[in-house]
Design a protein around this motif. Structure first.
Motif, PDB file in Angstrom:
ATOM      1  N   TRP A 116       0.957  -1.278  -0.039  1.00  0.00           N
ATOM      2  CA  TRP A 116       0.110   0.004   0.071  1.00  0.00           C
ATOM      3  C   TRP A 116       0.805   1.358   0.128  1.00  0.00           C
ATOM      4  CZ3 TRP A 116      -4.957  -0.720  -1.089  1.00  0.00           C
ATOM      5  CH2 TRP A 116      -5.638  -1.991  -0.827  1.00  0.00           C
ATOM      6  N   SER A 165      -1.278  -6.722  -7.622  1.00  0.00           N
ATOM      7  CA  SER A 165      -2.440  -6.493  -8.091  1.00  0.00           C
ATOM      8  C   SER A 165      -3.476  -5.987  -6.881  1.00  0.00           C
ATOM      9  CB  SER A 165      -3.121  -7.571  -8.562  1.00  0.00           C
ATOM     10  OG  SER A 165      -3.144  -8.656  -7.719  1.00  0.00           O
ATOM     11  N   LEU A 166      -4.361  -5.377  -6.899  1.00  0.00           N
ATOM     12  CA  LEU A 166      -5.191  -4.974  -5.899  1.00  0.00           C
ATOM     13  C   LEU A 166      -5.732  -6.052  -5.148  1.00  0.00           C
ATOM     14  CD1 LEU A 166      -6.811  -2.855  -4.523  1.00  0.00           C
ATOM     15  CD2 LEU A 166      -8.710  -2.838  -6.079  1.00  0.00           C
ATOM     16  N   ARG A 167      -6.151  -7.275  -5.880  1.00  0.00           N
ATOM     17  CA  ARG A 167      -6.620  -8.260  -5.166  1.00  0.00           C
ATOM     18  C   ARG A 167      -5.585  -8.820  -4.268  1.00  0.00           C
ATOM     19  NH1 ARG A 167      -6.094 -13.863  -6.078  1.00  0.00           N
ATOM     20  NH2 ARG A 167      -7.940 -15.271  -5.279  1.00  0.00           N
ATOM     21  N   ARG A 168      -4.088  -8.907  -4.624  1.00  0.00           N
ATOM     22  CA  ARG A 168      -3.249  -9.588  -3.671  1.00  0.00           C
ATOM     23  C   ARG A 168      -3.061  -8.509  -2.794  1.00  0.00           C
ATOM     24  NH1 ARG A 168       2.191 -11.389  -6.665  1.00  0.00           N
ATOM     25  NH2 ARG A 168       2.545 -11.991  -4.556  1.00  0.00           N
ATOM     26  N   LYS A 169      -2.984  -7.051  -2.819  1.00  0.00           N
ATOM     27  CA  LYS A 169      -2.701  -6.131  -1.681  1.00  0.00           C
ATOM     28  C   LYS A 169      -3.933  -6.696  -0.643  1.00  0.00           C
ATOM     29  CE  LYS A 169      -1.002  -2.312  -4.225  1.00  0.00           C
ATOM     30  NZ  LYS A 169      -1.381  -0.739  -4.737  1.00  0.00           N
ATOM     31  N   ILE A 170      -5.182  -6.634  -0.885  1.00  0.00           N
ATOM     32  CA  ILE A 170      -6.152  -6.896  -0.074  1.00  0.00           C
ATOM     33  C   ILE A 170      -6.098  -8.440   0.579  1.00  0.00           C
ATOM     34  CG2 ILE A 170      -8.747  -7.124   0.058  1.00  0.00           C
ATOM     35  CD1 ILE A 170      -9.172  -5.511  -2.316  1.00  0.00           C
ATOM     36  N   LEU A 171      -5.662  -9.212   0.069  1.00  0.00           N
ATOM     37  CA  LEU A 171      -5.439 -10.345   0.673  1.00  0.00           C
ATOM     38  C   LEU A 171      -4.336 -10.527   1.597  1.00  0.00           C
ATOM     39  CD1 LEU A 171      -5.883 -12.957  -2.487  1.00  0.00           C
ATOM     40  CD2 LEU A 171      -7.318 -12.654  -0.317  1.00  0.00           C
ATOM     41  N   SER A 182      -3.382  -7.780   3.049  1.00  0.00           N
ATOM     42  CA  SER A 182      -3.682  -7.010   4.046  1.00  0.00           C
ATOM     43  C   SER A 182      -4.233  -7.927   5.296  1.00  0.00           C
ATOM     44  CB  SER A 182      -4.702  -6.010   3.811  1.00  0.00           C
ATOM     45  OG  SER A 182      -4.245  -5.093   2.847  1.00  0.00           O
TER      46      SER A 182
END
Length: 435
Positions: free
Chosen positions: A90, A213-219, A221
């Motif tokens: 992030w 990717s955004l998905r990996r960032k969220i995961l 987190s």
């Protein structure tokens, strides 16, 4: 011997003892004994015994070793590493990247502990090894920690604001509210300096992590969740009135142990090593506190703080000149005394000057705390410098040099607060109107 000469002699002795490599606490006690025995008529042994005991026997200090132990547990298990790994994606595009975690972590923990020493010790124990491992510049790792840890004096709940409120006979609740906007301003200024430094010296930043990717960032987190839950629980228990700071600190240790056990990174060796390191760090801080308390009493007996304040009062300065003189005065005193002692020793003399100049006492309380924050990273007796020295093993002058830019950031905050006093007065005024 005059006041100025006395002060210079004591300063020279202190610098001499520190240069010889004597423990900081012993150097402080040595100067205090010299001040009491030579420059006052007080009984040295009695003063020494009373102050050494009373300075470390306060029940409120019980939270300090518990918070430090919590930090040791987080550091020695995977939890601290997970926190930085979860934040890294992030912060990838923000200049300075994970250095901002020091600023944000200290601002959050300051709201828990109210102590700059506990903030520096706890966050530093987690952040210094991790940021060094990732290749961040050592001077910025140390500087961001030293500067940001001072937020413990300003962000409510603040012990020093309580002391000032009692001394100045103003509302402590209004002081707490008055500290919110200046506290946020300081966070922004500290992060702004990190951004500016990173732009000016891009080659001193470690390579950025590969984009994700955004998905990996969220995961990713999800790795933050345990530490966030722990912090929210500790802070929430205090503000909800469920637990005192001491109880919240114990809750934090218990929570850290449970989380470490759940991640299967807690074993007997980690437990013992963490407890031993926390004991060592806590003893170091308490020993320095005891030495500072004795030196504070010695300074009171010599009359140096009172005579300096009276000398400033006789100069009949304009408002801005008075504030500038007080900044110099408090920073110099901060070279010898801890922040609370500065407030206790000087408010009875300084406040009549402040009121005569037409300054708002709520505003002056916030002004005073930020100036005292500056003194926490001012050698030779900047308290945060000693705490970080114990964590890093570096020379005190190296730590002071790394902290100097953040001293200037705090100075900028004082200037902004002076030019725009509404930063400290607007929220308390809104509270009064609604009340």
């Amino acid at each position: 011997m005059g006041t100025v000469a006395t002060g210079l002699v004591l300063l020279a002795v202190l610098l001499g003892l520190l240069s010889l490599g004597l423990w900081v606490a012993l150097a402080l006690v040595g100067v205090a004994v010299l001040g009491i025995a030579v420059f006052s008529g007080a009984p040295t042994g009695l003063v020494l015994a009373n102050n050494l005991y009373s300075s470390i026997s306060s029940w409120s200090l019980a939270a300090l070793p518990m918070f430090i132990w919590m930090g040791e547990i987080l550091f020695r298990t995977r939890l601290a590493e997970d926190m930085y790994a979860g934040l890294a994606p992030w912060l990838r595009r923000i200049p300075g990247r994970l250095l901002h975690v020091n600023v944000l972590g200290c601002s959050v923990f300051a709201a828990v502990s109210g102590s700059s020493a506990a903030t520096a010790a706890t966050i530093g124990r987690m952040s210094i090894p991790e940021l060094r491992r990732r290749g961040y510049a050592d001077n910025m790792v140390i500087g961001t920690l030293a500067g940001s840890a001072t937020l413990g004096l300003l962000i409510p709940p603040s012990i020093i604001l309580i002391v000032y409120g009692v001394s100045a006979e103003v509302s402590i609740a209004r002081l707490f509210i008055a500290g919110i906007l200046p506290g946020l301003m300081l966070v922004v200024l500290l992060m702004g300096y990190v951004v500016a430094w990173s732009w000016l010296f891009p080659h001193r930043n470690p390579p950025a992590d590969p984009p994700v990717s955004l998905r990996r960032k969220i995961l990713g987190s999800g790795r933050l969740i345990p530490v966030i839950v722990l912090i929210v629980t500790v802070i929430g228990s205090i503000y909800a009135g469920v637990a005192t700071p001491n109880e919240a600190a114990a809750l934090g240790v218990l929570g850290a142990l449970v989380l470490a056990a759940c991640t299967r990174t807690l074993n007997w060796r980690v437990f013992v090593d963490g407890l031993t390191a926390a004991t060592r760090t806590s003893c170091m801080i308490c020993f320095i506190l005891a030495g500072a308390a004795v030196l504070t009493t010695a300074m009171g007996y010599t009359g140096i703080p009172r005579e300096l304040a009276a000398w400033i009062a006789q100069m009949d300065l304009s408002v801005y000149a008075l504030l500038a003189a007080l900044v110099v005065f408090f920073v110099i005193l901060g070279c010898f005394l801890d922040g609370i002692s500065v407030v206790v020793l000087t408010t009875s003399v300084v406040l009549p000057m402040v009121q005569a100049a037409g300054l708002d006492l709520i505003w002056f309380g916030i002004f005073l705390v930020i100036v005292v924050e500056m003194s926490q990273i001012t050698p030779p007796v900047g308290f945060n410098l000693f705490v970080i020295q114990g964590l890093t093993g570096k020379n005190i002058l190296q730590i002071a040099w790394a902290s100097f830019p953040f001293f200037l950031v705090l100075m900028l905050a004082v200037v902004i607060l002076t030019l725009f006093p509404e930063l400290a007065t607007w929220l308390p005024e809104q509270m009064s109107r609604r009340g």
